[in-house]
Motif scaffolding. Structure first.
Motif, PDB file in Angstrom:
ATOM      1  N   ALA A 497       0.809  -1.220   0.000  1.00  0.00           N
ATOM      2  CA  ALA A 497       0.000   0.000   0.000  1.00  0.00           C
ATOM      3  C   ALA A 497       0.842   1.270   0.000  1.00  0.00           C
ATOM      4  O   ALA A 497       0.458   2.278  -0.603  1.00  0.00           O
ATOM      5  N   GLY A 498       2.000   1.212   0.636  1.00  0.00           N
ATOM      6  CA  GLY A 498       2.864   2.381   0.674  1.00  0.00           C
ATOM      7  C   GLY A 498       3.472   2.738  -0.669  1.00  0.00           C
ATOM      8  O   GLY A 498       3.988   3.846  -0.848  1.00  0.00           O
ATOM      9  N   LYS A 501       1.665   5.701  -4.073  1.00  0.00           N
ATOM     10  CA  LYS A 501       1.985   7.046  -4.545  1.00  0.00           C
ATOM     11  C   LYS A 501       3.297   7.103  -5.324  1.00  0.00           C
ATOM     12  O   LYS A 501       3.684   8.164  -5.796  1.00  0.00           O
ATOM     13  N   LYS A 526      -1.872   3.513   9.012  1.00  0.00           N
ATOM     14  CA  LYS A 526      -1.288   3.770   7.697  1.00  0.00           C
ATOM     15  C   LYS A 526      -2.183   3.230   6.579  1.00  0.00           C
ATOM     16  O   LYS A 526      -2.331   3.851   5.524  1.00  0.00           O
ATOM     17  N   ASN A 530      -4.004   5.073   3.335  1.00  0.00           N
ATOM     18  CA  ASN A 530      -3.930   4.608   1.944  1.00  0.00           C
ATOM     19  C   ASN A 530      -5.318   4.440   1.337  1.00  0.00           C
ATOM     20  O   ASN A 530      -5.530   4.703   0.145  1.00  0.00           O
ATOM     21  N   GLU A 533      -6.508   7.748   0.333  1.00  0.00           N
ATOM     22  CA  GLU A 533      -5.837   8.223  -0.885  1.00  0.00           C
ATOM     23  C   GLU A 533      -6.534   7.726  -2.139  1.00  0.00           C
ATOM     24  O   GLU A 533      -6.751   8.491  -3.091  1.00  0.00           O
TER      25      GLU A 533
END
Length: 606
Positions: A497-498, A501, A526, A530, A533
């Protein structure tokens, strides 16, 4: 999964037994055998190999037999051989037993029986049942079974016949299916309905612990305490093809529902309090302590299970683990030596790329520990240490049982290595407790099926979907994406997931399905960020999280609540809704679920 058949009636038993075994052979087998009563004598014939080997040995023999039992074996204890094939006998050769499942405490029972003077012929766990029946027999076969069952631990379906009682069959099931077929003047016994469907559709389905005594005058069903029970007849209205699938529309769905039983088999006998016993893994404490790293060699679903092992072993044992796509392993010139353990994972044990990686590792002196589902496969023969999954055969090309049982083996291996390396930590007892509860968590998760089926209708019209997760959830997201793409032909991708972006978020637009896994407590905040986002870019988000994580539901368009499973155990539970989502999406799109295009069950070429 093995197959059991039985018959008592007025016709020759052997052809009926053989036909029943043929109807069950789709489940896979490495040996087969029958035991019949002919002229009041017990006659047993059994052969290693496919059913054809047994059929050629029978060759019209035993025409007078009107009662018998038969078995096709999927080996768990002891390699495929004539001796290890079922049926198994007592010392006198007067009692025969066939068995599906696993007797967890067979070694303990075997030692006691040997000390009492019993002589064993095979390597199997099943043979202890025949000798226990001999030990307890006092003129009544049902009473001998009633006395034997409390001694056994594990899962089992048993069929028993004896020359002492030439007109009686006895069957019992415990966490393993056994069905009685009822017809005029004859009775059938089988582990699966297809074995006798051409003869009758009226059945008794035995519940756990129930014992059936089959005689010419009828069937009597007993509870575990010996009291007689009344059974309702279940009339089968499936056709033969549906019966092969247990009434499910596809083998994939059947195998998804078999996962609690498969997990029980995988864990059976291997957890003793907080300790792990792995019968074919023999690392000494010195060898385990000397390990500098582990390399995982696997493909596809097996690799995703291996990734779970990587997280566990590195987190809890602080031992470095490299997980490799097997097809790339030997081409990157890996750094290996005698202090490296090669962990090779393959459902079939015949995966070409995995075998190539295994052989490459052995060139550097690496010892191989293989996790496989097939006894006597090439991987099993080449490895020094073996950890069998005992999942039973998978018919559907899209693998389901393999993943959950391989993942369960990763937890067992982490515990085993911790013991051998002298790791003393409270997580070991917690992990052992969690593993014991795992089949129940999986059964509870399957109750999400109706909700998943509805959500699949929302996913089916799309051509692209994304899966996101962090930590252990990332490993599971890869498996979820693989299942969706191989069954429904939707282009599915999984991302940590990180990483969204760092490029992939450019692919998100209005209505894009995103399946977000949020089961890791320490990463929950976190993951919620996500999810926000992708929703800000118009994504439709389906979140999977444990009961009680209301903050996740507030940010998602839809949520599937899992049982309150600990974060570190979540991978084995979270994958079930993803399997069901892939299945029902494929069905909604009209895809051939069990035979996806361009795919094979075992990839035997590079």
């Amino acid at each position: 999964m093995s197959g059991i058949v039985g018959y008592l009636g007025s016709r020759p038993a052997v052809p009926i037994l053989v036909q029943g075994l043929e109807r069950l052979e789709y489940q896979g087998c490495d040996s087969a055998g029958i035991a019949v009563i002919e002229d009041n004598r017990l006659v047993v014939i059994k052969r290693a190999g496919k059913l054809a080997a047994l059929k050629s040995s029978l060759n019209g023999r035993m025409d007078n037999a009107r009662l018998g039992i038969g078995h096709t074996r999927w080996a768990t204890h002891g390699r495929p051989s004539d001796v290890n094939a079922h049926p198994h006998l007592d010392c006198s050769g007067n009692i025969a037993v066939v068995h599906n499942g696993i007797i967890e405490n067979y070694q303990e029972l075997r030692h006691k029986l040997i000390n009492a003077g019993h002589r064993f012929a095979s390597e199997t766990d099943t043979e202890v049942v025949a000798h226990l029946l001999e030990h307890y027999y006092e003129g009544d076969l049902v009473q001998a079974v009633l006395k034997t069952l409390p001694v056994l631990r594990g899962s089992y379906a048993l069929a028993v016949t004896s020359s002492y009682h030439p007109n009686e069959l006895v069957g019992v099931g415990q966490h393993s299916s056994l069905i009685i077929g009822l017809a005029e003047g004859e009775t059938y016994l089988a582990s699966s309905i297809p074995a006798f469907l051409s003869y009758t559709r009226d059945t008794y389905i035995l519940d756990d612990g129930e014992i059936a005594s089959i005689k010419p005058e009828g069937v009597t069903v007993y509870a575990a305490d010996g009291t007689v029970k009344e059974k309702e007849i279940f009339h089968v209205n499936w056709d033969f093809e549906a019966a092969e699938k247990g009434g499910y529309e596809h083998f994939m769905l059947k195998e998804i529902h078999e996962q609690p039983r498969a997990l029980r088999a995988t864990l059976s006998g291997r957890l003793q309090k907080d300790q792990v016993r792995l019968e074919s893994v023999d690392l000494t404490p010195a060898e385990a302590a000397a390990l500098e790293k582990i390399v995982i060699i696997a493909c596809g679903t097996a690799r995703h299970a291996g990734m779970v092992g990587k997280y566990l072993i590195e987190k809890y044992l602080r031992l470095p683990v490299e997980d490799d796509v097997a097809s790339e392993f030997r081409y990157r010139n890996p750094i290996l030596n005698e202090r490296t353990l090669g962990l090779v994972i393959s459902q079939s044990g015949e995966t070409a790329d995995t075998l190539a990686g295994l052989r490459e590792a052995q060139k550097s002196g690496v010892e191989i520990l293989a996790v496989t589902n097939v006894l006597d496969s090439t991987v099993a023969r080449l490895a020094k240490h073996l950890l069998y999954t005992w999942a039973g055969p998978e018919i559907a090309i899209a693998s389901t049982k393999a993943y959950v049982t391989q993942a369960a083996c990763m937890y067992l291996l982490a515990l085993y290595l911790a013991e051998k390396r002298g790791v003393a930590a409270p997580w070991k007892a917690e992990m052992a407790r969690g593993l014991r509860a795992l089949p129940d968590y999986v059964e509870e998760t399957l109750k999400l099926e109706p909700r998943v089926s509805d959500l699949a209708g929302k996913l089916a019209p799309h051509e692209h979907a994304f899966f996101i997760g962090r930590g252990l959830d990332y490993a599971v997201s890869l498996e979820g994406a693989l299942k969706l793409k191989e069954t429904s032909y939707i282009h599915a991708e999984a991302f940590a997931a990180g990483e969204l972006k760092h490029g992939p978020i450019a692919l998100i637009n209005e209505g894009t399905p995103v399946i977000a896994l949020a089961t890791q407590t320490e990463l929950l905040e976190k993951m919620i960020s996500n999810i926000k986002e992708v929703r800000a870019r118009g994504a439709w988000v389906l979140a999977l999280t444990q009961e009680g994580n209301g903050a996740v539901a507030q940010e998602a368009d839809a949520v599937l609540y899992l049982p309150p499973v600990p974060s570190w155990l979540a991978p084995v539970v979270t994958v079930l809704p993803l399997q069901l989502l892939a299945y029902y999406t494929a069905v909604a799109r009209g895809c051939d679920v069990d035979k996806p295009r361009n795919l094979a069950k075992s990839v035997t070429v590079e």
